[in-house]
Design an enzyme around this catalytic site. Structure first.
Site, mmCIF file in Angstrom:
data_model
loop_
_atom_site.group_PDB
_atom_site.id
_atom_site.type_symbol
_atom_site.label_atom_id
_atom_site.label_comp_id
_atom_site.label_asym_id
_atom_site.label_seq_id
_atom_site.Cartn_x
_atom_site.Cartn_y
_atom_site.Cartn_z
ATOM 1 N N GLN A 79 2.410 -6.560 -2.740
ATOM 2 C CA GLN A 79 2.666 -6.601 -1.296
ATOM 3 C C GLN A 79 3.952 -5.821 -0.950
ATOM 4 O O GLN A 79 4.243 -4.828 -1.599
ATOM 5 C CB GLN A 79 2.709 -8.040 -0.783
ATOM 6 C CG GLN A 79 1.355 -8.722 -0.732
ATOM 7 C CD GLN A 79 0.954 -9.319 -2.053
ATOM 8 O OE1 GLN A 79 1.724 -10.008 -2.698
ATOM 9 N NE2 GLN A 79 -0.263 -9.088 -2.460
ATOM 10 N N ASP A 106 0.814 -1.230 0.000
ATOM 11 C CA ASP A 106 0.000 0.000 0.000
ATOM 12 C C ASP A 106 0.842 1.272 0.000
ATOM 13 O O ASP A 106 0.445 2.289 0.573
ATOM 14 C CB ASP A 106 -0.946 0.021 1.208
ATOM 15 C CG ASP A 106 -1.768 -1.249 1.328
ATOM 16 O OD1 ASP A 106 -2.292 -1.691 0.294
ATOM 17 O OD2 ASP A 106 -1.859 -1.790 2.437
ATOM 18 N N PRO A 163 -9.924 -0.888 7.008
ATOM 19 C CA PRO A 163 -9.091 0.230 7.461
ATOM 20 C C PRO A 163 -7.685 -0.255 7.792
ATOM 21 O O PRO A 163 -7.502 -1.287 8.435
ATOM 22 C CB PRO A 163 -9.814 0.728 8.709
ATOM 23 C CG PRO A 163 -10.642 -0.427 9.169
ATOM 24 C CD PRO A 163 -11.033 -1.172 7.939
ATOM 25 N N LYS A 168 3.395 10.168 -0.018
ATOM 26 C CA LYS A 168 2.410 10.690 0.936
ATOM 27 C C LYS A 168 3.017 11.577 2.023
ATOM 28 O O LYS A 168 2.503 11.624 3.148
ATOM 29 C CB LYS A 168 1.603 9.551 1.549
ATOM 30 C CG LYS A 168 0.615 8.934 0.556
ATOM 31 C CD LYS A 168 -0.458 8.126 1.241
ATOM 32 C CE LYS A 168 -1.557 7.765 0.263
ATOM 33 N NZ LYS A 168 -2.643 6.993 0.889
ATOM 34 N N LEU A 169 4.073 12.282 1.703
ATOM 35 C CA LEU A 169 4.609 13.262 2.639
ATOM 36 C C LEU A 169 3.572 14.337 2.948
ATOM 37 O O LEU A 169 3.501 14.859 4.062
ATOM 38 C CB LEU A 169 5.871 13.896 2.065
ATOM 39 C CG LEU A 169 6.537 14.978 2.909
ATOM 40 C CD1 LEU A 169 7.067 14.392 4.207
ATOM 41 C CD2 LEU A 169 7.674 15.639 2.125
ATOM 42 N N GLY A 182 -3.836 -4.885 -4.627
ATOM 43 C CA GLY A 182 -4.703 -3.910 -5.279
ATOM 44 C C GLY A 182 -3.907 -2.675 -5.628
ATOM 45 O O GLY A 182 -3.463 -1.947 -4.738
ATOM 46 N N HIS A 183 -3.685 -2.446 -6.924
ATOM 47 C CA HIS A 183 -2.912 -1.290 -7.372
ATOM 48 C C HIS A 183 -3.852 -0.239 -7.933
ATOM 49 O O HIS A 183 -4.524 -0.472 -8.946
ATOM 50 C CB HIS A 183 -1.879 -1.710 -8.432
ATOM 51 C CG HIS A 183 -0.775 -2.551 -7.872
ATOM 52 N ND1 HIS A 183 0.234 -3.080 -8.647
ATOM 53 C CD2 HIS A 183 -0.513 -2.945 -6.606
ATOM 54 C CE1 HIS A 183 1.064 -3.769 -7.883
ATOM 55 N NE2 HIS A 183 0.616 -3.700 -6.636
ATOM 56 N N GLY A 189 2.039 2.710 -2.934
ATOM 57 C CA GLY A 189 1.921 3.421 -4.205
ATOM 58 C C GLY A 189 2.736 2.815 -5.328
ATOM 59 O O GLY A 189 3.104 3.519 -6.271
ATOM 60 N N LYS A 190 3.010 1.509 -5.256
ATOM 61 C CA LYS A 190 3.799 0.848 -6.305
ATOM 62 C C LYS A 190 3.136 0.950 -7.674
ATOM 63 O O LYS A 190 3.798 1.150 -8.686
ATOM 64 C CB LYS A 190 3.997 -0.623 -5.965
ATOM 65 C CG LYS A 190 4.780 -0.893 -4.710
ATOM 66 C CD LYS A 190 4.942 -2.377 -4.470
ATOM 67 C CE LYS A 190 3.628 -3.086 -4.289
ATOM 68 N NZ LYS A 190 2.862 -2.621 -3.110
#
Length: 335
Positions: free
Chosen positions: A177, A15, A254, A281-282, A45-46, A17-18
């Site tokens: 993963q 999770d 979540p 996600k900074l 899930g991408h 951001g690949k």
């Protein structure tokens, strides 16, 4: 003949951001002849945004969005019904899937029995997609492979022929993963059933000498989906979850949230030989003006985003000799 292969690896628990990185590289570099998924199955899930549309792929490499030959590699497992459903969704959105998507003959099949067995898990917190039982049967040497499935025959190829008997092959390996979920290196038994390191890409048919860039992807904080206790019940983590939309792309569960753990990030980068590190996600932490990290068991607090970035950069430069560049990316994603 392979000219080179670039590999995307997740340095945390998935999770990070690949998929967005794979999508961005395929567009920016515009040079790959193949995009290959090298591990995992429907438990991944991408999420990518392409021409204004949102796509969540579970099996299909992002190369199909750009008309690049895309292969589900032998390190993967596939649920045929879910794969066809995913193909239809992309085709409905105008994506030409059938001309560009292929499956290596060695890929193992997730059966209804695998899914039924996995649905009973109450210990690990799996996605209940049947991956674990499918990999188990693979190693029991009693699995079903893509080459044995009639309805897949038009899509099945031999990845060796693609990589070694064609000219000027340039590959982007797209992983699933993350390192903290790797069957060997993760927090066992709270791990996935496949290998999530750069070595897994090599096992899909590329010589180690042909690896060019290794893109290590992480977030400015950590998340985890599963049964183990990963974080404390703190309001700040709830806030990060909401701001960062930290809900599983496959299950909608979540994600538990915690601070960046520098020791683990360093280990993941070193074991994978990362050359290009991307911290995503900074902006989530910037929006709440809170920047923290854990190292040597000590929690560090930083006053500004700049201090936080400098701390990460200095540590990576000090402890990770293979890393050549470090990029901090925000939303909307940029590379």
């Amino acid at each position: 003949m392979i000219q080179y292969a670039d590999v995307i690896v997740d340095l945390q628990a998935g999770d990070t951001g690949k998929g967005k990185v794979a999508h961005a590289l395929a567009k920016k570099l515009n040079e790959y002849t193949h995009v290959i998924r090298y591990n995992g199955g429907g438990n991944a899930g991408h999420t990518v945004y392409h021409n204004g549309d949102k796509f969540v792929t579970h099996f299909i490499p992002v190369g199909v969005l750009y008309g690049i030959k895309s292969i589900i590699g032998p390190g993967c497992v596939v649920n045929i019904e879910k794969l066809f459903q995913e193909m239809l969704e992309l085709e409905f959105a105008g994506v030409n899937v059938r001309d560009f998507l292929f499956i290596d003959k060695r890929v193992h099949i997730i059966t209804d029995e695998h899914r039924e067995e996995d649905s009973k898990d109450t210990i690990i917190g799996t996605t209940k997609t049947g991956n674990g039982p499918a990999y188990r049967d693979k190693y029991y040497r009693k699995g079903i492979r893509a080459v044995d499935v009639e309805k897949l025959k038009d899509m099945v190829i031999d990845i060796y022929n693609e990589l070694h008997l064609q000219k000027n092959v340039k590959v982007l390996f797209e992983g699933a993963q993350g390192f903290e979920l790797d069957i060997d290196w993760g927090d066992y038994p709270y791990v996935t059933s496949s290998h999530c390191t750069v070595g897994s890409a090599v096992l899909n048919g590329v010589p180690p000498q042909k690896i060019r860039n290794i893109y290590g992807i992480a977030k400015a904080y950590r998340t985890y989906v599963g049964a183990k206790k990963f974080s404390e019940d703190l309001q700040v983590f709830d806030h990060i979850r909401e701001v960062g939309n930290e809900y599983g792309a496959t299950t909608g569960r979540p994600r538990q949230v915690n601070w960046l753990k520098m020791d683990d990030l360093i280990m993941a980068a070193n074991i994978n030989g990362v050359t290009e590190m991307i911290i995503n996600k900074l902006d989530v932490l910037e929006s709440i003006n809170t920047f923290r990290a854990i190292q040597f068991g000590i929690e560090y607090n930083f006053n500004t985003s700049e201090e936080f970035q400098e701390y990460i950069t200095d540590n990576i430069k000090l402890y990770c000799p293979t890393v050549e560049t470090i990029k901090f990316s925000v939303t909307p994603f940029d590379i």
